[in-house]
Write a protein that holds these residues in place. Structure first.
Motif, PDB file in Angstrom:
ATOM      1  N   TYR A  19       0.692  -1.125   0.146  1.00  0.00           N
ATOM      2  CA  TYR A  19       0.064  -0.085  -0.015  1.00  0.00           C
ATOM      3  C   TYR A  19       0.905   1.299  -0.061  1.00  0.00           C
ATOM      4  O   TYR A  19       2.000   1.348   0.402  1.00  0.00           O
ATOM      5  N   GLY A  20       0.370   2.210  -0.402  1.00  0.00           N
ATOM      6  CA  GLY A  20       1.169   3.559  -0.562  1.00  0.00           C
ATOM      7  C   GLY A  20       0.230   4.703  -1.415  1.00  0.00           C
ATOM      8  O   GLY A  20      -0.944   4.419  -1.817  1.00  0.00           O
ATOM      9  N   ASN A  21       0.973   5.778  -1.654  1.00  0.00           N
ATOM     10  CA  ASN A  21       0.244   6.997  -2.259  1.00  0.00           C
ATOM     11  C   ASN A  21       1.086   6.991  -3.639  1.00  0.00           C
ATOM     12  O   ASN A  21       2.180   7.608  -3.784  1.00  0.00           O
ATOM     13  N   LYS A  26      -1.572  11.392  -0.408  1.00  0.00           N
ATOM     14  CA  LYS A  26      -2.734  11.035   0.422  1.00  0.00           C
ATOM     15  C   LYS A  26      -3.945  10.294  -0.263  1.00  0.00           C
ATOM     16  O   LYS A  26      -5.128  10.321   0.004  1.00  0.00           O
ATOM     17  N   GLN A  28      -3.924   6.736  -0.889  1.00  0.00           N
ATOM     18  CA  GLN A  28      -4.066   5.482  -0.036  1.00  0.00           C
ATOM     19  C   GLN A  28      -4.484   4.294  -1.038  1.00  0.00           C
ATOM     20  O   GLN A  28      -5.899   4.098  -1.075  1.00  0.00           O
ATOM     21  N   GLU A  29      -3.613   3.754  -1.927  1.00  0.00           N
ATOM     22  CA  GLU A  29      -3.896   2.945  -2.852  1.00  0.00           C
ATOM     23  C   GLU A  29      -3.204   1.539  -2.438  1.00  0.00           C
ATOM     24  O   GLU A  29      -2.444   1.443  -1.493  1.00  0.00           O
ATOM     25  N   ILE A  30      -3.551   0.631  -3.156  1.00  0.00           N
ATOM     26  CA  ILE A  30      -3.088  -0.621  -3.035  1.00  0.00           C
ATOM     27  C   ILE A  30      -2.633  -1.159  -4.226  1.00  0.00           C
ATOM     28  O   ILE A  30      -3.306  -1.123  -5.399  1.00  0.00           O
ATOM     29  N   ARG A  42      -8.185   1.218  -5.608  1.00  0.00           N
ATOM     30  CA  ARG A  42      -8.450   2.395  -4.702  1.00  0.00           C
ATOM     31  C   ARG A  42      -9.699   1.931  -4.333  1.00  0.00           C
ATOM     32  O   ARG A  42     -10.560   1.708  -4.957  1.00  0.00           O
ATOM     33  N   ARG A  74       4.884  11.118  -3.475  1.00  0.00           N
ATOM     34  CA  ARG A  74       4.411   9.700  -4.021  1.00  0.00           C
ATOM     35  C   ARG A  74       5.429   8.712  -3.764  1.00  0.00           C
ATOM     36  O   ARG A  74       6.541   8.860  -3.567  1.00  0.00           O
ATOM     37  N   ASP A  75       4.870   7.402  -3.632  1.00  0.00           N
ATOM     38  CA  ASP A  75       5.647   6.173  -3.563  1.00  0.00           C
ATOM     39  C   ASP A  75       5.682   5.645  -4.913  1.00  0.00           C
ATOM     40  O   ASP A  75       5.180   5.802  -6.022  1.00  0.00           O
TER      41      ASP A  75
END
Length: 128
Positions: A19-21, A26, A28-30, A42, A74-75
Motif C-alpha cells: 500500500y502507498g500513495n 494521501k 491510499q492505494e494498494i 483504490r 508519492r511512492d
C-alpha cells in the motif's frame, strides 16, 4: 510476424500486496500482483475496491515492495520477477499506466533457487 501470449482468464489469487500513495499525495492505494498481472486498486466511497489500472507482465512477479524517495510525496513500486530483474515503477496519472523508472538485472532467468528473485525488502522508513 509477432507472437503474443495472452491468457483468457486472469488469476484470482493475490500473491503480494503493498500500500502507498502512488497516484497522488494521501491517495491510499494498494498495488497487488496476481501471478503475472500487476494491479492498482483504490477504495471508493462505499468501501469497495476499484481497479484503476491492470497491467499484464511478461514474467512472473515474485516480489513487490513500495518505497518513497526522500522529500517526495508519492511512492514507487519495486518488483522482482522470474526474468532475473528488479524494476522500479511509478504510476503515471495522465497516461494511466505504470512507467519504468529503472531496471537492473541481477541473475539468470527462471525461478531458480540461486537467484534471489523473491527476497526484496525496504527498511522501516520505506527507503530502498
Amino acid at each position: 510476424m509477432f507472437l503474443y501470449n495472452l491468457t483468457l482468464q486472469k488469476g484470482g489469487g493475490i500473491q503480494t500486496a503493498v500500500y502507498g500513495n502512488f497516484s497522488a499525495p494521501k491517495a491510499q492505494e494498494i498495488v497487488v500482483s496476481r501471478n503475472k498481472v500487476l494491479e492498482l486498486l483504490r477504495p471508493d466511497e462505499s468501501g469497495k475496491m476499484q481497479t484503476i489500472v491492470s497491467v499484464e507482465c511478461f514474467g512472473i512477479i515474485r516480489s513487490l515492495a513500495a518505497f518513497r524517495l526522500t522529500g517526495a510525496n508519492r511512492d514507487y513500486v519495486v518488483a522482482g520477477s522470474d526474468s532475473g530483474r528488479v524494476v522500479v515503477l511509478s504510476y503515471n496519472k495522465d497516461r494511466n499506466c505504470f512507467e519504468k523508472v529503472h531496471q537492473e538485472t541481477f541473475g539468470k532467468s527462471g525461478c531458480r533457487r540461486i537467484v534471489p528473485g523473491q527476497f526484496l525488502c525496504v527498511d522501516p522508513k520505506v527507503r530502498p
